[in-house]
Design a protein around this motif. Structure first.
Motif, PDB file in Angstrom:
ATOM      1  N   CYS A 222      38.710  33.341  41.609  1.00 33.45           N
ATOM      2  CA  CYS A 222      39.847  34.013  40.997  1.00 33.45           C
ATOM      3  C   CYS A 222      41.036  33.061  40.946  1.00 33.45           C
ATOM      4  O   CYS A 222      41.026  31.997  41.574  1.00 33.45           O
ATOM      5  N   GLU A 225      47.526  33.243  41.265  1.00 35.25           N
ATOM      6  CA  GLU A 225      48.702  33.910  40.696  1.00 35.25           C
ATOM      7  C   GLU A 225      48.365  35.290  40.111  1.00 35.25           C
ATOM      8  O   GLU A 225      49.280  36.057  39.790  1.00 35.25           O
ATOM      9  N   GLU A 226      47.088  35.631  39.979  1.00 34.70           N
ATOM     10  CA  GLU A 226      46.685  36.933  39.454  1.00 34.70           C
ATOM     11  C   GLU A 226      46.300  37.919  40.550  1.00 34.70           C
ATOM     12  O   GLU A 226      46.005  39.085  40.268  1.00 34.70           O
ATOM     13  N   GLU A 228      48.002  39.384  43.083  1.00 36.00           N
ATOM     14  CA  GLU A 228      48.885  40.538  43.287  1.00 36.00           C
ATOM     15  C   GLU A 228      48.698  41.582  42.198  1.00 36.00           C
ATOM     16  O   GLU A 228      48.649  42.792  42.477  1.00 36.00           O
ATOM     17  N   GLN A 229      48.571  41.127  40.962  1.00 32.13           N
ATOM     18  CA  GLN A 229      48.362  42.055  39.844  1.00 32.13           C
ATOM     19  C   GLN A 229      47.059  42.830  40.012  1.00 32.13           C
ATOM     20  O   GLN A 229      47.011  44.048  39.770  1.00 32.13           O
ATOM     21  N   MET A 230      46.002  42.143  40.437  1.00 31.07           N
ATOM     22  CA  MET A 230      44.716  42.812  40.626  1.00 31.07           C
ATOM     23  C   MET A 230      44.788  43.823  41.766  1.00 31.07           C
ATOM     24  O   MET A 230      44.254  44.931  41.665  1.00 31.07           O
ATOM     25  N   ARG A 231      45.463  43.477  42.838  1.00 31.77           N
ATOM     26  CA  ARG A 231      45.575  44.406  43.966  1.00 31.77           C
ATOM     27  C   ARG A 231      46.430  45.615  43.594  1.00 31.77           C
ATOM     28  O   ARG A 231      46.145  46.741  44.026  1.00 31.77           O
ATOM     29  N   ASN A 232      47.447  45.421  42.790  1.00 33.86           N
ATOM     30  CA  ASN A 232      48.259  46.542  42.326  1.00 33.86           C
ATOM     31  C   ASN A 232      47.449  47.491  41.445  1.00 33.86           C
ATOM     32  O   ASN A 232      47.786  48.675  41.321  1.00 33.86           O
ATOM     33  N   ALA A 233      46.395  46.955  40.833  1.00 39.06           N
ATOM     34  CA  ALA A 233      45.502  47.773  40.004  1.00 39.06           C
ATOM     35  C   ALA A 233      44.392  48.421  40.830  1.00 39.06           C
ATOM     36  O   ALA A 233      43.477  49.043  40.281  1.00 39.06           O
TER      37      ALA A 233
END
Length: 313
Positions: A222, A225-226, A228-233
Motif C-alpha cells: 500500500c 499517504e493513503e 489514513e484515508q483507507m482507515r477512515n473508510a
C-alpha cells in the motif's frame, strides 16, 4: 471424451472449451487449522480446511451456511474479494484461494469462524500479507486423490481459452489468448510513487513449483499517504508493517527489504490467481489455460473477467 462433452454442455460460454487434464481431482490428506488477525476488520478469525469428496469443489462453511468459492457469489468490495450469500459475507478470500488453486487442492470445505456470534461478516486471516502460510500448511498436510461417495476418482477438467477475450475499465484491462499452458503477464503503474513505478512480471509457465518459489511469498502493498484515508473508510484496521509492505511518496519503502525487486507486481499475480479460481466448479481447474495479460487490474476487474469467461457479461 464423454465427460468433456458433458462439462462443455453445462458451461455454456463459447469462449472456453473444457478438456481433460490427464490428472485426477485431489483433496487434502488431513485437516489444516490456522487462526490470525484479519486485514480490514482487525479481528481474529479461525480457519479449518477439511478434505472433501471429488466433485464438491471448494466451498466455505460459515455457521453452517455453505458458500461455494464461485463467481456466482462474488460481490464487488474495496481492496479485497468477497463472497456473499443469504446475508453472510466472507471477505479477503483471495490469498487462500490462490494457494489452493495453485497447489492443486481441488475439493475442500473451508470452515471459518469469527469471535462475534452476532456478526454475519467474517474475514480470512492476513498473516504476513502473502500466501506463504497457506502454501506451507498445504505442503505439511499433503494431498491425496479425491474420491466420490462410491469411492471412485474423477478426472480433473481445465478451461482452455479458444479465442482472445478481454475486459477493461478506463486504462486497465485483463485479456487472455489461447495457449496450451498457463502464462501470466502482469503490469502495474504507480508513476507517482518512485519506489514502485512501472513494473511488469511474466511467468514462463505457471505450475506448483513456480508458484511456491516465485509468487506465494509476495506480500500485499500500500501507499503510506493513503493509509489514513483507507482507515477512515473502515478498511485496513488490522494493517501493519508486519502484514504489508508500505511505500511512501517521499521516503520510499518503510519496511525493507523486499523479497523480490518487483514484489508488488508479483503480488498482483497472486491476487489474480485467487480471483480466477472462482471460475472453478465441481473440482475443476479455475485458472484458464491461456496467456493471461493484465495491466493495472484489481479484484473487481479480475471478477469481471471471470464473468466474461462465463458468458455473464
Amino acid at each position: 471424451m464423454a465427460l468433456a462433452a458433458a462439462f462443455n454442455a453445462f458451461k455454456s460460454s463459447n469462449l472456453v472449451s473444457w478438456k481433460q487434464t490427464g490428472r485426477l481431482q485431489q483433496t487434502l490428506a488431513g485437516c489444516i487449522e490456522r487462526a490470525g488477525k484479519t486485514l480490514h476488520s482487525g479481528e481474529v478469525s479461525t480457519i479449518r480446511i477439511w478434505p472433501d469428496l471429488a466433485g464438491q469443489g471448494r466451498y466455505f462453511d460459515f455457521r453452517s451456511n455453505l458458500i461455494l468459492a464461485s463467481i456466482d457469489f462474488a460481490e464487488e468490495s474495496p481492496l479485497c474479494t468477497t463472497l456473499c450469500k443469504n446475508g453472510f459475507r466472507i471477505r479477503t478470500i483471495e490469498h487462500l484461494l490462490s494457494a489452493l488453486e495453485a497447489t492443486g487442492v481441488d475439493n475442500c470445505r473451508i470452515e471459518i469462524q469469527n469471535s462475534d456470534p452476532e456478526d454475519g461478516n467474517v474475514e480470512v486471516p492476513i498473516f504476513d500479507g502473502s500466501a506463504n502460510e497457506w502454501v506451507r500448511a498445504i505442503k505439511d498436510v499433503g494431498l491425496k486423490v479425491a474420491t466420490d461417495h462410491f469411492g471412485n476418482s474423477r478426472e480433473k477438467m481445465a478451461p482452455y481459452v479458444i479465442e482472445p477475450v478481454h475486459v477493461w475499465r478506463n486504462d486497465s484491462f485483463v485479456a487472455a489468448f489461447p495457449s496450451e499452458k498457463v502464462h501470466i503477464t502482469y503490469g502495474i503503474n504507480f508513476s507517482e510513487v518512485h519506489g514502485i513505478g512501472c513494473q511488469w512480471f511474466s511467468s514462463a509457465s505457471l505450475d506448483d513449483y513456480f508458484y511456491s518459489e516465485q509468487i506465494a511469498s509476495s506480500r500485499t502493498f500500500c501507499i503510506y499517504e493513503e493509509v489514513e484515508q483507507m482507515r477512515n473508510a473502515g478498511l485496513i484496521k488490522g494493517g501493519s508493517l508486519e502484514n504489508a509492505i508500505v511505500c511512501s511518496f517521499e521516503k520510499g519503502w518503510l519496511n525493507p527489504p523486499l523479497r523480490f525487486p518487483d514484489e508488488p507486481c508479483r503480488h498482483k499475480v497472486l491476487d489474480l490467481i485467487g480471483d480466477l479460481s472462482l471460475f472453478a466448479q465441481f473440482g475443476s481447474q479455475g485458472l484458464p489455460m491461456a496467456h493471461i495479460v493484465a495491466y493495472k487490474g484489481g479484484h473487481a476487474l479480475h471478477a469481471d473477467f471471470v464473468r466474461r469467461l462465463c458468458g455473464k457479461i
